[in-house]
Design an enzyme around this catalytic site. Structure first.
Site, PDB file in Angstrom:
ATOM      1  CB  SER A 177      -0.952  -0.023   1.205  1.00  0.00           C
ATOM      2  OG  SER A 177      -1.863   1.058   1.132  1.00  0.00           O
ATOM      3  CB  THR A 178       1.372   4.020   2.430  1.00  0.00           C
ATOM      4  OG1 THR A 178      -0.015   4.123   2.676  1.00  0.00           O
ATOM      5  CG2 THR A 178       2.004   5.395   2.414  1.00  0.00           C
ATOM      6  CG  HIS A 203      -4.119  -0.862  -0.955  1.00  0.00           C
ATOM      7  ND1 HIS A 203      -3.839  -0.801   0.393  1.00  0.00           N
ATOM      8  CD2 HIS A 203      -4.662  -2.085  -1.171  1.00  0.00           C
ATOM      9  CE1 HIS A 203      -4.199  -1.935   0.958  1.00  0.00           C
ATOM     10  NE2 HIS A 203      -4.691  -2.743   0.030  1.00  0.00           N
ATOM     11  CG  MET A 296      -0.455   4.091   6.340  1.00  0.00           C
ATOM     12  SD  MET A 296      -1.303   5.685   6.294  1.00  0.00           S
ATOM     13  CE  MET A 296       0.092   6.788   6.444  1.00  0.00           C
ATOM     14  CG  ASP A 299      -5.785  -5.367   2.347  1.00  0.00           C
ATOM     15  OD1 ASP A 299      -6.463  -6.375   2.622  1.00  0.00           O
ATOM     16  OD2 ASP A 299      -5.569  -4.980   1.192  1.00  0.00           O
TER      17      ASP A 299
END
Length: 396
Positions: A177-178, A203, A296, A299
């Site tokens: 993600s991030t 993401h 973050m 998930d």
């Protein structure tokens, strides 16, 4: 539904336009579960207000005086990571600024209307508050500085003439993600061209994953593409989950196929890492290898645990090399990771375990044949094979 007495989401709005700041404040403060605690006309002011108010989410423009919003985002994610929603006229779908913002760790982007800003923002009000809620739910993490490892730069990729079908062997899966776009790039650049099929969930909103895949394809030894419904998964190819669709795996006989699903969000994401990992645990079991990278929230943690429980080899990126140590940390706390490794070692561990797994299957077949036809030699063979395997595992 708003939980009674739940603390409100605290938002800091950063934009050089006074009218935009006022309009965003009005839109946000109408919601009972959030409030604007401060506004700033540039990143220098925002930096001090972050220290003062400790906001849960930052909304950030790009074109501002004294410091560009993207430059500020890069510094922020390195020194004080927090959820950021970019709201700018420059963050149009497919734009270079949008790609860069997502690479640097922005949770999401919204294109500010070029004309009629107040009317346009009001039309986007539901989208704005929903993306702020999703950003806040991704959890704000400790703001300690990150030890940044030097990126490994490789020469132009040398890849096979074309990907080829597998015989039901390994699958490699990656979730992030991030900060994940650069982490994924580094891993894919280091994987060999002969790798088993690689499936990736990053993401990312709809409309951006195709260009992300095309950019990775220019630097990776693998053929990289956006996944398509029902296509066979080929050796030497990496598949990026399309924005706004879950990516799953289906096995038919000895061949794996990609399955896309526009079902509900999982962990507030679509595509979700958990959806892919759970699917791979069910369809590939111990033949899969998985890595959960920077990001973050949580998930992918449950899915990685399902993979490990099914016999798969699982990796979590270590804290020092993460932009945000949220998803990997959650996986480690759950016991989902077979190993924790820095980013620069992820590709070697995935590729090494895949190679070892194939050798294990060859050894097991050979052992079974010898045991069947030469029972008196099987014990000596198994002892020798066990010694070779132990030495091979130590080498990795």
């Amino acid at each position: 539904m708003t939980v009674l007495n739940a603390p409100k989401i605290k938002i800091l709005c950063v934009d050089d336009s006074a009218s935009i700041r006022a309009r965003l404040t009005e839109i946000i403060n109408r919601r009972p579960d959030m409030e604007v605690v401060a506004v700033a006309s540039d990143p220098i002011i925002a930096r001090e207000l972050i220290k003062l108010h400790n906001p849960d989410v930052l909304t950030l423009d790009i074109m501002m005086p004294r410091m560009n919003g993207l430059d500020f985002l890069e510094k922020l994610m390195r020194l004080r990571p927090m959820p950021v929603v970019m709201i700018s006229s420059r963050t149009q779908p497919g734009s270079e600024e949008t790609r860069r913002a997502l690479e640097l760790g922005a949770h999401d982007v919204i294109a500010k209307p070029r004309v009629g800003s107040n009317t346009g923002l009001e039309a986007e009000s539901a989208n704005i508050v929903n993306k702020i809620r999703a950003a806040a739910a991704s959890t704000s993490l400790a703001s300690q500085p990150r030890k940044k490892s030097a990126p490994i730069r490789l020469p132009a990729p040398i890849r096979a003439a074309a990907p080829r079908r597998t015989n039901g062997e390994d699958l490699l899966v990656i979730g992030a993600s991030t900060g994940g776009t650069e982490a994924i790039r580094e891993v894919l650049e280091q994987l060999p061209a002969s790798s088993p099929p690689v499936l990736v969930v990053q993401h990312m909103p709809a409309g951006f994953t195709r260009s992300f895949a095309e950019r990775l394809n220019r630097t990776s030894p693998l053929w990289v593409k956006e996944a398509e419904q029902g296509e066979p998964l080929l050796q030497g190819c990496a598949y990026i989950a399309p924005g706004d669709q879950h990516l799953k795996v289906e096995r038919r006989g000895s061949q794996y196929f990609a399955q896309l699903d526009a079902g509900p969000e999982v962990n507030r994401h679509r595509p979700s890492v958990d959806v892919l990992f759970h699917s791979v645990a069910q369809q590939a079991g111990k033949r899969a290898r998985g890595a959960l990278l920077t990001g973050m929230g949580k998930d992918g943690a449950a899915g990685l645990l399902a993979m490990r429980n099914s016999g798969a080899f699982t990796l979590a990126q270590d804290e020092a090399s993460c932009i945000v140590f949220g998803m990997p940390r959650e996986a480690i706390l759950r016991g989902a990771a077979s190993e924790v490794a820095p980013l620069e070692q992820i590709a070697d561990r995935l590729a090494g375990q895949a190679s070892l797994s194939r050798q294990l299957r060859i050894d097991s077949i050979t052992t079974a044949r010898i045991h069947r036809f030469w029972p008196e030699t099987s014990a000596r063979f198994r002892a020798k094979a066990a010694g070779q395997l132990q030495r091979g595992q130590a080498a990795y």
